[in-house]
Design a protein around this motif. Structure first.
Motif, PDB file in Angstrom:
ATOM      1  N   THR A  91      -1.794 -22.138 -10.952  1.00 29.34           N
ATOM      2  CA  THR A  91      -1.424 -22.903 -10.023  1.00 29.34           C
ATOM      3  C   THR A  91       0.244 -21.479  -9.967  1.00 29.34           C
ATOM      4  O   THR A  91       0.952 -20.892 -10.621  1.00 29.34           O
ATOM      5  CB  THR A  91      -0.312 -24.228 -10.081  1.00 29.34           C
ATOM      6  OG1 THR A  91      -1.828 -24.400 -10.077  1.00 29.34           O
ATOM      7  CG2 THR A  91       0.460 -24.419  -9.996  1.00 29.34           C
ATOM      8  N   ALA A  92       0.554 -21.089  -8.579  1.00 30.55           N
ATOM      9  CA  ALA A  92       1.512 -20.178  -8.651  1.00 30.55           C
ATOM     10  C   ALA A  92       1.577 -20.186  -6.636  1.00 30.55           C
ATOM     11  O   ALA A  92       1.139 -20.379  -6.227  1.00 30.55           O
ATOM     12  CB  ALA A  92       0.835 -19.253  -9.004  1.00 30.55           C
ATOM     13  N   VAL A  93       2.567 -19.241  -6.604  1.00 29.63           N
ATOM     14  CA  VAL A  93       2.603 -18.405  -5.201  1.00 29.63           C
ATOM     15  C   VAL A  93       2.013 -16.742  -4.961  1.00 29.63           C
ATOM     16  O   VAL A  93       2.196 -16.431  -6.834  1.00 29.63           O
ATOM     17  CB  VAL A  93       3.569 -18.805  -4.501  1.00 29.63           C
ATOM     18  CG1 VAL A  93       4.072 -18.030  -3.408  1.00 29.63           C
ATOM     19  CG2 VAL A  93       5.033 -19.841  -4.487  1.00 29.63           C
ATOM     20  N   TYR A  94       1.093 -17.038  -4.917  1.00 29.10           N
ATOM     21  CA  TYR A  94       0.073 -15.906  -4.578  1.00 29.10           C
ATOM     22  C   TYR A  94       0.744 -14.607  -3.468  1.00 29.10           C
ATOM     23  O   TYR A  94       1.610 -15.275  -2.466  1.00 29.10           O
ATOM     24  CB  TYR A  94      -0.995 -16.180  -4.064  1.00 29.10           C
ATOM     25  CG  TYR A  94      -1.756 -16.086  -5.702  1.00 29.10           C
ATOM     26  CD1 TYR A  94      -1.493 -17.914  -6.120  1.00 29.10           C
ATOM     27  CD2 TYR A  94      -2.624 -15.542  -7.257  1.00 29.10           C
ATOM     28  CE1 TYR A  94      -2.120 -18.151  -7.799  1.00 29.10           C
ATOM     29  CE2 TYR A  94      -3.011 -15.771  -7.971  1.00 29.10           C
ATOM     30  CZ  TYR A  94      -2.787 -17.437  -8.405  1.00 29.10           C
ATOM     31  OH  TYR A  94      -3.198 -17.531  -9.246  1.00 29.10           O
ATOM     32  N   TYR A  95       1.162 -13.293  -4.055  1.00 27.63           N
ATOM     33  CA  TYR A  95       1.989 -12.195  -3.593  1.00 27.63           C
ATOM     34  C   TYR A  95       0.731 -10.763  -3.301  1.00 27.63           C
ATOM     35  O   TYR A  95       0.232 -10.587  -4.345  1.00 27.63           O
ATOM     36  CB  TYR A  95       3.403 -12.105  -3.466  1.00 27.63           C
ATOM     37  CG  TYR A  95       3.711 -12.712  -3.761  1.00 27.63           C
ATOM     38  CD1 TYR A  95       4.832 -13.783  -4.522  1.00 27.63           C
ATOM     39  CD2 TYR A  95       5.500 -13.497  -2.625  1.00 27.63           C
ATOM     40  CE1 TYR A  95       5.098 -14.258  -4.612  1.00 27.63           C
ATOM     41  CE2 TYR A  95       6.008 -14.086  -2.812  1.00 27.63           C
ATOM     42  CZ  TYR A  95       6.739 -15.335  -3.580  1.00 27.63           C
ATOM     43  OH  TYR A  95       7.333 -16.187  -3.960  1.00 27.63           O
ATOM     44  N   CYS A  96       0.638 -10.301  -2.381  1.00 26.54           N
ATOM     45  CA  CYS A  96       0.569  -9.466  -2.126  1.00 26.54           C
ATOM     46  C   CYS A  96       1.080  -8.476  -2.122  1.00 26.54           C
ATOM     47  O   CYS A  96       1.812  -8.313  -1.251  1.00 26.54           O
ATOM     48  CB  CYS A  96      -0.667  -9.102  -1.081  1.00 26.54           C
ATOM     49  SG  CYS A  96      -0.969  -9.248   0.531  1.00 26.54           S
ATOM     50  N   GLY A  97       0.834  -6.933  -2.406  1.00 29.08           N
ATOM     51  CA  GLY A  97       2.115  -6.256  -2.470  1.00 29.08           C
ATOM     52  C   GLY A  97       1.159  -4.170  -2.658  1.00 29.08           C
ATOM     53  O   GLY A  97      -0.338  -4.328  -2.507  1.00 29.08           O
ATOM     54  N   ALA A  98       1.832  -3.582  -1.933  1.00 28.39           N
ATOM     55  CA  ALA A  98       1.087  -2.693  -1.820  1.00 28.39           C
ATOM     56  C   ALA A  98       2.554  -0.595  -2.087  1.00 28.39           C
ATOM     57  O   ALA A  98       3.463  -1.699  -2.156  1.00 28.39           O
ATOM     58  CB  ALA A  98       1.331  -2.325  -0.224  1.00 28.39           C
ATOM     59  N   LYS A  99       1.611  -0.162  -2.344  1.00 22.90           N
ATOM     60  CA  LYS A  99       2.300   0.800  -3.017  1.00 22.90           C
ATOM     61  C   LYS A  99       1.186   2.528  -3.199  1.00 22.90           C
ATOM     62  O   LYS A  99       0.170   2.136  -2.508  1.00 22.90           O
ATOM     63  CB  LYS A  99       2.830   0.730  -5.248  1.00 22.90           C
ATOM     64  CG  LYS A  99       2.051   0.853  -5.653  1.00 22.90           C
ATOM     65  CD  LYS A  99       2.628   0.690  -7.115  1.00 22.90           C
ATOM     66  CE  LYS A  99       2.724   1.602  -7.537  1.00 22.90           C
ATOM     67  NZ  LYS A  99       3.440   1.355  -9.068  1.00 22.90           N
ATOM     68  N   LEU A 100       1.814   3.261  -2.807  1.00 20.59           N
ATOM     69  CA  LEU A 100       1.013   4.396  -3.237  1.00 20.59           C
ATOM     70  C   LEU A 100       0.713   5.058  -4.155  1.00 20.59           C
ATOM     71  O   LEU A 100      -0.152   6.289  -3.997  1.00 20.59           O
ATOM     72  CB  LEU A 100       2.064   5.866  -2.274  1.00 20.59           C
ATOM     73  CG  LEU A 100       2.197   5.780  -0.909  1.00 20.59           C
ATOM     74  CD1 LEU A 100       3.101   6.411  -0.532  1.00 20.59           C
ATOM     75  CD2 LEU A 100       1.073   5.770   0.343  1.00 20.59           C
ATOM     76  N   THR A 101       1.372   4.899  -5.236  1.00 19.89           N
ATOM     77  CA  THR A 101       0.770   5.241  -6.410  1.00 19.89           C
ATOM     78  C   THR A 101       0.305   4.251  -7.621  1.00 19.89           C
ATOM     79  O   THR A 101       0.438   3.000  -7.278  1.00 19.89           O
ATOM     80  CB  THR A 101       2.687   5.662  -7.392  1.00 19.89           C
ATOM     81  OG1 THR A 101       3.032   4.645  -7.907  1.00 19.89           O
ATOM     82  CG2 THR A 101       3.318   6.581  -6.913  1.00 19.89           C
ATOM     83  N   TRP A 102      -0.234   5.164  -8.434  1.00 24.53           N
ATOM     84  CA  TRP A 102      -1.218   3.540  -9.082  1.00 24.53           C
ATOM     85  C   TRP A 102      -0.339   4.094 -10.631  1.00 24.53           C
ATOM     86  O   TRP A 102      -0.916   4.861 -11.403  1.00 24.53           O
ATOM     87  CB  TRP A 102      -2.715   4.088  -9.361  1.00 24.53           C
ATOM     88  CG  TRP A 102      -3.593   3.586 -10.271  1.00 24.53           C
ATOM     89  CD1 TRP A 102      -4.027   3.733 -11.585  1.00 24.53           C
ATOM     90  CD2 TRP A 102      -3.966   1.976  -9.595  1.00 24.53           C
ATOM     91  NE1 TRP A 102      -4.556   2.488 -11.576  1.00 24.53           N
ATOM     92  CE2 TRP A 102      -4.872   1.578 -10.773  1.00 24.53           C
ATOM     93  CE3 TRP A 102      -4.155   1.381  -8.224  1.00 24.53           C
ATOM     94  CZ2 TRP A 102      -5.239   0.416 -10.889  1.00 24.53           C
ATOM     95  CZ3 TRP A 102      -4.943   0.572  -8.424  1.00 24.53           C
ATOM     96  CH2 TRP A 102      -5.026  -0.226  -9.584  1.00 24.53           C
ATOM     97  N   PRO A 103      -0.428   3.229 -11.304  1.00 29.93           N
ATOM     98  CA  PRO A 103      -0.963   1.867 -11.548  1.00 29.93           C
ATOM     99  C   PRO A 103      -0.168   0.680 -10.849  1.00 29.93           C
ATOM    100  O   PRO A 103       0.752   1.281 -10.258  1.00 29.93           O
ATOM    101  CB  PRO A 103      -0.843   0.957 -12.877  1.00 29.93           C
ATOM    102  CG  PRO A 103       0.312   2.024 -13.741  1.00 29.93           C
ATOM    103  CD  PRO A 103      -0.001   3.448 -13.167  1.00 29.93           C
TER     104      PRO A 103
END
Length: 121
Positions: A91-103
């Motif tokens: 149970t949580a608020v789920y967010y998506c995120g984006a970035k150019l690098t890894w990890p």
């Protein structure tokens, strides 16, 4: 700039499944690594799963391995999180995120607004 909108959250019983979607827009969104994060009640935001822009590399936090699967459809600019065998602690608020690098787990550049997932026992 990358804009991201999550959907698919809801209320589910323990043991059930949900699929979250993250629709991304922006000129070069297919070049971004995408991840899912969550923030439970009274907790800090934590990394859940990540997928490289190529689709070839994935990463999961230990607590969801074997239960959650991240995937992307670059033609639709959409990333999915299939969540199976859900537990109340998911149970949580789920967010998506984006970035150019890894990890993917740290230093996210862009965030969506979040979608609530509630797992009842």
């Amino acid at each position: 700039q990358v804009q991201m909108v999550e959907s698919g959250g809801g209320l589910v019983q323990a043991g059930g499944s949900l699929r979250l979607s993250c629709a991304a827009s922006g000129r070069t969104v297919s070049s971004y690594n995408i991840g899912w994060f969550r923030q439970g009640p009274g907790k800090k935001r934590e990394f859940v799963a990540g997928l490289s822009w190529t689709g070839l590399t994935t990463d999961y936090t230990d607590s969801v391995k074997g239960r959650f699967t991240i995937s992307r459809d670059n033609a639709k600019n959409t990333v999915y999180l299939q969540m199976n065998t859900l537990k109340p602690e998911d149970t949580a608020v789920y967010y998506c995120g984006a970035k150019l690098t890894w990890p993917m787990a740290t230093n996210v550049d862009y965030w969506g607004q979040g979608t609530q997932v509630t797992v009842s026992s």
